[in-house]
Design an enzyme around this catalytic site. Structure first.
Site, mmCIF file in Angstrom:
data_model
loop_
_atom_site.group_PDB
_atom_site.id
_atom_site.type_symbol
_atom_site.label_atom_id
_atom_site.label_comp_id
_atom_site.label_asym_id
_atom_site.label_seq_id
_atom_site.Cartn_x
_atom_site.Cartn_y
_atom_site.Cartn_z
ATOM 1 C CD GLU A 192 35.051 86.416 -15.761
ATOM 2 O OE1 GLU A 192 35.092 85.636 -14.811
ATOM 3 O OE2 GLU A 192 35.981 87.190 -16.030
ATOM 4 C CD GLU A 384 34.876 91.301 -14.500
ATOM 5 O OE1 GLU A 384 35.911 90.734 -14.090
ATOM 6 O OE2 GLU A 384 33.735 90.846 -14.358
HETATM 7 C C1 BGP Z 1 36.490 87.944 -12.884
HETATM 8 C C2 BGP Z 1 35.152 88.031 -12.206
HETATM 9 C C3 BGP Z 1 35.046 89.075 -11.139
HETATM 10 C C4 BGP Z 1 36.327 89.299 -10.435
HETATM 11 C C5 BGP Z 1 37.550 89.395 -11.285
HETATM 12 C C6 BGP Z 1 38.844 89.438 -10.516
HETATM 13 O O1 BGP Z 1 36.756 86.618 -13.216
HETATM 14 O O2 BGP Z 1 34.117 88.283 -13.136
HETATM 15 O O3 BGP Z 1 33.939 88.794 -10.337
HETATM 16 O O4 BGP Z 1 36.386 89.400 -9.122
HETATM 17 O O5 BGP Z 1 37.608 88.292 -12.147
HETATM 18 O O6 BGP Z 1 39.049 88.205 -9.883
HETATM 19 P P1 BGP Z 1 39.552 88.080 -8.397
HETATM 20 O O7 BGP Z 1 38.566 88.818 -7.575
HETATM 21 O O8 BGP Z 1 39.581 86.648 -8.116
HETATM 22 O O9 BGP Z 1 40.882 88.717 -8.370
#
Ligand code: BGP
Length: 485
Positions: A192, A384
């Site tokens: 990201e 993701e």
């Molecule tokens: C993305 C990241 C991850 C992650 C996911 C969910 O932005 O690449 O590392 O954890 O989001 O976010 P969160 O854990 O804050 O719910």
């Protein structure tokens, strides 16, 4: 009659799997020679609906380095994948994973970030992980930098703001490419990357004392260094391991216009361009003109070395990957704001929200896939996507229909996009095993098919329990995306 040659279903070689990051699962923060990382000095959020990622300054780093516990810094303990990796990978294999995305913690390999000699014990850990994946024919997809770097580089040279970090990083990438040559087909450079515009968690740059405009300048400068480092790493990879492929990784957030008023549409377009800018550089090899204009109109001056543009042009990535959680809305005049993983944006009254206020938009995924494919014409990879939710353990079981529904709707839209002609390589849902939340560092925001018995304070047996979604995803993979019931 003209016949389309595009597939009507998921391609046979489609890579189904899950995605994680070292600082959210591994734990073992101070063993086998590992150095302290930037992620491990970020305190957990006081307010779970607010981001905890940007409140880092010299004072908070000092406090963190004096505190050797994991209570306030949950990313130090993760879910102890470091010692449970065999059990966890076995569970992934049971679901039929074709691919597992994880990241290497740079500070396991180079504890201070700038040593000449690699830490053999760090390299050996990922060798063991790869051995396990090979046992089950699971393809590794490795992120080189997922929201962490050796803290020493922040302390010495303010992270990515300093050009020397490019050389430190590309020494690390050269070492891991050589060491794991032939064992890893897919790599990602920076997770990201666009979220570096939000500061420390991605850039390792302490800038909270600066004024807004200066901060923006510093962040784009740090990101320029990352873009150059990413291109150098791509070149290295192609030379060291010609079979391997490099991808870029964007937190893709489509921005809709709040109305059909042309000024609003234009405001939304600019937001979108600023988001896509990073992939434009990494996939097309040059800074787009709209961004040069944005920089000059906003007093942002990026220092480039004479050969930087050539380096960027020489080594574009092989494929384009992104995370997809939500879409946002914008208008020429600011509207009510909602939460999100990187930014806030306007509320969309047509969409539902997660418990954390993230707007859920499966159709937006189809739109995103079509637009990204049109723009880059490179294979796409969704690395993701998922739902953070509060799970309830009931007589040893977790009935997570809400998660199944969320994933089903997104997978349906992926299939639509494939029918639209999009070339999609794979899908790694976020957090196949419960892990520490990136934004709030809590444990109760769970994404997994596999439950981990650990609470927000770190109490629990760390026992792994299969949720209902575990069995559902197994069916999805077995039927190659056909059985979503
Ligand atoms: C993305 C990241 C991850 C992650 C996911 C969910 O932005 O690449 O590392 O954890 O989001 O976010 P969160 O854990 O804050 O719910």
């Amino acid at each position: 009659m003209y016949k389309s040659s595009f597939p009507k279903e998921f391609p046979k070689e489609f890579l189904w799997g899950g995605a994680t990051a070292a600082n959210q699962i591994e734990g073992a923060w101070n063993v086998d020679g590992k150095g302290l990382t930037t992620a491990e000095v970020v305190r957990k959020a006081d307010d779970r609906k607010k981001m905890s990622m940007n409140v880092v300054d010299a004072k908070s780093i000092k406090e963190a380095t004096n505190d050797l516990t994991t209570v306030n810094y949950p990313k130090r303990r993760g879910v102890d994948f470091y010692h449970h990796y065999k059990e966890d990978i076995k569970l992934f294999a049971e679901m039929g994973f074709k691919v597992f995305r994880f990241s290497i913690a740079w500070a396991r390999i180079f504890p201070q970030g700038d040593e000449q000699q690699a830490n053999e014990k760090g390299l050996a850990f990922y060798d063991r992980v790869l051995d396990e994946l090979e046992k089950y024919n699971i393809e590794p997809l490795i992120t080189l930098s997922h929201y962490e770097m050796p803290l020493a580089l922040t302390q010495k040279q303010n992270g990515w703001l300093d050009r020397r970090t490019i050389a430190d990083f590309t020494h690390y990438t050269e070492v891991v490419f050589k060491h794991y040559r032939g064992r890893v087909r897919y790599w990602l450079s920076f997770n990201e990357i666009n979220t570096g515009t939000w500061g420390f968690h991605e850039t390792g740059v302490v800038d909270s004392h600066l004024k807004k405009q200066e901060q923006e300048n510093v962040r784009y400068q740090a990101l320029h260094h990352q873009l150059v480092a990413s291109a150098i790493a791509t070149k290295q990879l192609h030379e060291i391991d010609p079979e391997a492929k490099m991808g870029c990784m964007l937190a893709r957030m489509q921005t809709y216009s709040a109305t059909c008023k042309p000024e609003d549409v234009r405001a939304a377009q600019l937001e979108d361009q600023k988001n896509l800018f990073f992939t434009d550089v990494q996939a097309r090899g040059e800074y787009p003109e709209f961004m040069n204009r944005y920089f000059s109109e906003n007093g942002i001056q990026i220092k480039m070395a004479a050969h930087d543009q050539q380096v960027l042009a020489e080594s574009p990535v092989d494929f384009v990957s992104f995370s997809y959680y939500m879409t946002t809305v914008t208008s020429a005049i600011a509207e009510e704001e909602v939460n999100g993983n990187m930014s806030t944006g306007g509320r969309n009254k047509y969409l539902e929200e997660s418990d954390w206020g993230w707007q859920i938009d499966p159709v937006g995924l189809r739109i995103t896939l079509n637009e990204m494919w049109d723009r880059y014409r490179k294979p796409l990879f969704i690395v993701e996507n998922g739902l953070g939710a509060l799970d309830k353990l009931e007589s040893g079981k977790i009935h997570d229909d809400y998660r199944i529904n969320y994933l089903r709707k997104h997978i349906e839209q992926m299939k639509q996009a494939i029918k639209d002609g999009v070339q999609l390589m794979g899908y790694t849902m976020w957090g196949p095993i419960d892990l520490i939340s990136f934004s709030t560092s809590e444990m109760s925001k769970r994404y997994g098919f596999i439950y981990v018995d650990q609470d927000d304070e770190g109490n629990g047996s760390l026992k792994r329990i299969k949720k209902d979604s575990f069995y559902w995803y197994k069916k999805v993979i077995l039927s190659n995306g056909e059985d979503l019931a």
